[in-house]
Every structure is written in structure tokens, then in C-alpha cells.
Design an enzyme around this catalytic site. Structure first.
Site, PDB file in Angstrom:
ATOM      1  N   ASP A  52       0.836  -1.213   0.000  1.00 35.72           N
ATOM      2  CA  ASP A  52       0.000   0.000   0.000  1.00 35.72           C
ATOM      3  C   ASP A  52       0.867   1.258   0.000  1.00 35.72           C
ATOM      4  O   ASP A  52       0.454   2.300  -0.524  1.00 35.72           O
ATOM      5  CB  ASP A  52      -1.002  -0.005   1.157  1.00 35.72           C
ATOM      6  N   ASP A  53       2.093   1.190   0.530  1.00 32.35           N
ATOM      7  CA  ASP A  53       3.024   2.319   0.384  1.00 32.35           C
ATOM      8  C   ASP A  53       3.323   2.548  -1.095  1.00 32.35           C
ATOM      9  O   ASP A  53       3.430   3.696  -1.549  1.00 32.35           O
ATOM     10  CB  ASP A  53       4.346   2.032   1.113  1.00 32.35           C
ATOM     11  N   HIS A 278      -4.297   0.893   2.654  1.00 37.16           N
ATOM     12  CA  HIS A 278      -4.221   1.952   3.665  1.00 37.16           C
ATOM     13  C   HIS A 278      -3.552   3.247   3.197  1.00 37.16           C
ATOM     14  O   HIS A 278      -4.121   4.337   3.294  1.00 37.16           O
ATOM     15  CB  HIS A 278      -3.402   1.459   4.877  1.00 37.16           C
TER      16      HIS A 278
HETATM   17  C1  PIR Z   1      -0.512  -3.393   6.664  1.00 36.01           C
HETATM   18  C2  PIR Z   1       0.681  -2.989   7.275  1.00 36.01           C
HETATM   19  C3  PIR Z   1       1.186  -3.736   8.323  1.00 36.01           C
HETATM   20  C4  PIR Z   1       0.493  -4.827   8.791  1.00 36.01           C
HETATM   21  C5  PIR Z   1      -0.721  -5.205   8.210  1.00 36.01           C
HETATM   22  N1  PIR Z   1      -1.433  -6.250   8.701  1.00 36.01           N
HETATM   23  C6  PIR Z   1      -1.194  -4.486   7.131  1.00 36.01           C
HETATM   24  C7  PIR Z   1       1.393  -1.714   6.921  1.00 36.01           C
HETATM   25  C8  PIR Z   1       0.854  -0.871   5.780  1.00 36.01           C
HETATM   26  O1  PIR Z   1       1.885  -0.513   4.886  1.00 36.01           O
HETATM   27  C9  PIR Z   1       0.269   0.392   6.440  1.00 36.01           C
HETATM   28  O2  PIR Z   1       1.152   1.490   6.380  1.00 36.01           O
HETATM   29  C10 PIR Z   1       0.105   0.034   7.887  1.00 36.01           C
HETATM   30  N2  PIR Z   1       1.272  -0.830   8.103  1.00 36.01           N
HETATM   31  C11 PIR Z   1      -1.228  -0.591   8.250  1.00 36.01           C
HETATM   32  O3  PIR Z   1      -1.188  -1.133   9.504  1.00 36.01           O
HETATM   33 CA    CA Z   2       3.197   1.444   5.202  1.00 34.08          CA
END
Ligand code: PIR
Ligand code: CA
Length: 349
Positions: A52-53, A278
Site C-alpha cells: 500500500d506504500d 491503507h
Molecule cells: C498493513 C501494514 C502492516 C500490517 C498489516 N497487517 C497491514 C502496513 C501498511 O503498509 C500500512 O502502512 C500500515 N502498516 C497498516 O497497519
Molecule cells: Ca506502510
């Protein structure tokens, strides 16, 4: 020392040459700033790519309202070495290796390193073969780049976006406290007021470095917390992915490959039918605040709870106090968010 390579694609450069004819305009009817004609907002993205980054980088590069000055990295989803390489690969994929990548903290302030390999894989960006970066990591620590960029710019000019653990941001605030009063805003993906993902009480980014998060949230800069309550609405539905599939480019296919891995990981680990994307929610909020509803509220970080370390304690009782410097994101326009994401991928394809 920062790169002075000429960069034909830097939006600020383009806008500066256009500034005699195009300036920030307000529509007479609403008095609102027309973001499409305003100068793009200069941001630094501090991140740990991470599926998602990577989406956040793509949205920042592909939308004309944002000028991505640099990417800084922080150990989180995977080790700092791995995710720094990932950031550079994503920039290559987007044909934007002119954007500098500065490596930052490789471990949290106090805690041991803890990565999210079950969600993001061993590479941190499993699911596709990403191209090797052709440009080296930029010289200078991430924290120095943040400080130097904010101090060199006019007050209120630079916006910081953090989508990983807050280690670099906390260090920057301690090393150069004047940045706190000098940024436009700090937008954080992290925490949640009802939702959690890494422990029953904590979201991953805050859990990994709660002391850093506490330092950051106790400084007086304006913070928008884009937590899980908001980002769990940013689901990559079949419909959202279909719009991206229609683009039919190398970038859209890579994006869908990353989402396919993320989808499986989220199904296995958290029993989500569609994965929540996210980090680009922070960028969507900056592009068009109408897409992310927010509410002003105080935020405290739990650093030594019996069961609650890493929790973001948000006071949503009644009216927020006058001087509160934090707000939390509450509601996402899902269609609007995916429209932005799709347009950005198309623009970079
Ligand atoms: C997403 C992340 C870490 C753990 C999970 N289960 C899912 C990462 C994502 O990149 C986002 O920045 C954040 N950390 C969401 O918790
Ligand atoms: Ca992240």
C-alpha cells in the site's frame, strides 16, 4: 547535498514556468480553492514499501495536485534495506527515478525490529518481479533530507506524509525542533480509534515504534491521523480492480499483481474478503479533502499498557477543545478514492 539534476517532470518547475497564466483560483460560487488549478502541494513521503506504500507513491506521482519532492524510508514492513530498494523499484516502474530516495532509520527508538512479512512477503513487496532500480540511493540520511527540505522552504510550504513507523519523523523533530512550526501539515497513516490490526489494541505502524509515535503526537504540529477506521474502508474491490485492469499497461498489471498478493495475505491473516489499501488514503486526503471526512480530537499514544501498548487513544467525547492540533479521519468516499487511484495509474502508464 541534494541532487540538482534537471527534471523536466517536476510539477513545481512546470507550474513555475506557467505561473504568469495559471495561479491558484477560487471559484466565485463557493469560494473554494480549485485544486486542479492551484500550485501542486510539495510533500515528502516517509514510507516502508510495502504494497500500500507503493500505491501511495503511485498516487502522489500520478496526481497533478501533488509534487513529490522526495521519498524517505524507514524500517517497518520489512528491513530498511529491502524497503528502500522497493521504493526505488516503484519509482523506476513509474519512470520517475528523478525523485530522490533517502534511507532512514533501520530500527525503532527502543524496541527491536519487527517486520510484517506475513502481509508483505519476504521482499516487502512480494507478488511481482519489480525492475531493478537504475539510480542509487540518494546521499544523506532521510532525517537530514526532511530537516533540510523543510528548513529551506518557506514556512508552511512543506507537507509531511508518514505511512510507516514514525521513527524518522520523531528523530527529525528532536534534531531540528523548528520543523514543528514550519510544516504545513503532517498526515500519518497509523493507529485507529476503534480498529486495530497488529494486536487487539494497536495498529502496526504505531506498535512498531510507540515511543516515536508518542514524540510525534505530543509535538504541536497539525496532524491528521488517517487510521484503520478510515483505511479499512479503502477496500480493493473487484469493481475497483476492474477499472484498473482496463488501463492495460505495465504499471496497471504490476499494481494488480501486487494487489493479488496483498489480497491472499489479507484473507489468510485477517479474513478480509478484499484487502484494505491503507497508505494512499493519506495522499487522497491531500488531493481532495472531500474524499476523507475528518473530526478534530485529541490523540494520546499508549507506550506501556498491560494489553494496549501502541494504542492510539482518541478522545471523541463531545466537542474537541479549542486548541487541539490533531484530527482523525472517519469516513472515506470509496468511489472517489478509487477514481483518483485509477486516474493516477492511467496518467503514469
Ligand atoms: C498493513 C501494514 C502492516 C500490517 C498489516 N497487517 C497491514 C502496513 C501498511 O503498509 C500500512 O502502512 C500500515 N502498516 C497498516 O497497519
Ligand atoms: Ca506502510
Amino acid at each position: 547535498h541534494r541532487s540538482t539534476r534537471p527534471n523536466p517532470q517536476r510539477k513545481t518547475d512546470i507550474m513555475l514556468t506557467m505561473s504568469t497564466s495559471t495561479t491558484t483560483s477560487t471559484t466565485a460560487a463557493t469560494g473554494r480553492v480549485d485544486a486542479s488549478r492551484a500550485r501542486p502541494r510539495p510533500i515528502i513521503l516517509d514510507c516502508d514499501p510495502g504494497h500500500d506504500d507503493a500505491a501511495a507513491i503511485i498516487l502522489a506521482l500520478g496526481n497533478p495536485a501533488i509534487d513529490l519532492l522526495g521519498v524517505t524510508t524507514v524500517g517497518g514492513n520489512q528491513t530498511a534495506e529491502k524497503i528502500t530498494r522497493n521504493a526505488r523499484s516503484v519509482l523506476r516502474l513509474c519512470n520517475r527515478e528523478d525523485v530522490p530516495v533517502h534511507q532512514g532509520a533501520s530500527r525503532p527508538l527502543l524496541h527491536d525490529v519487527e517486520v510484517a512479512a506475513q502481509i508483505h512477503g519476504e521482499s516487502g513487496l512480494d507478488g511481482v518481479e519489480l525492475p531493478d532500480p537504475t539510480v542509487p540511493v540518494a546521499p544523506g540520511h532521510a532525517v537530514s533530507f526532511i530537516i533540510d527540505t523543510v528548513m529551506a522552504a518557506a514556512p508552511g510550504e512543506i507537507t509531511l506524509v508518514a505511512t510507516g513507523p514514525l521513527t524518522n519523523i520523531a528523530l527529525a523533530a528532536r534534531i531540528e525542533p523548528r520543523i514543528v512550526g514550519r510544516i504545513a501539515e503532517l498526515v500519518v497513516m497509523g493507529g485507529g480509534f476503534h480498529e486495530a490490526n497488529w494486536t487487539p489494541a494497536a495498529e502496526f505502524n504505531i506498535w512498531v515504534d510507540p515511543e516515536a509515535a508518542r514524540i510525534v503526537f505530543e509535538e504541536s504540529w497539525p496532524i491528521t491521523m488517517v487510521g484503520l477506521d478510515l483505511t479499512h474502508q479503502a477496500l480493493a474491490t473487484a469493481e475497483a480492480e476492474e477499472g484498473i485492469r482496463r488501463i492495460g499497461s505495465e504499471l496497471s498489471e504490476a499494481f494488480l499483481g501486487l494487489m493479488a498478493f496483498f489480497r491472499r495475505a489479507y484473507k489468510e491473516n485477517q479474513d478480509f474478503d478484499d484487502p484494505p489499501v491503507h497508505d494512499p488514503c493519506t495522499i487522497a486526503y491531500l488531493i481532495d479533502p472531500a474524499i476523507v471526512r475528518t473530526r478534530r480530537a485529541p490523540v494520546r499514544i499508549e507506550t506501556h499498557g498491560q494489553y494496549t501498548t501502541g494504542a492510539t487513544v482518541v478522545d471523541l467525547r463531545g466537542q474537541a477543545p479549542e486548541n487541539v492540533h490533531t484530527q482523525v479521519a472517519t469516513e472515506l468516499d470509496h468511489a472517489g478514492f478509487w477514481r483518483l487511484m485509477t486516474e493516477a495509474i492511467a496518467a503514469l502508464s
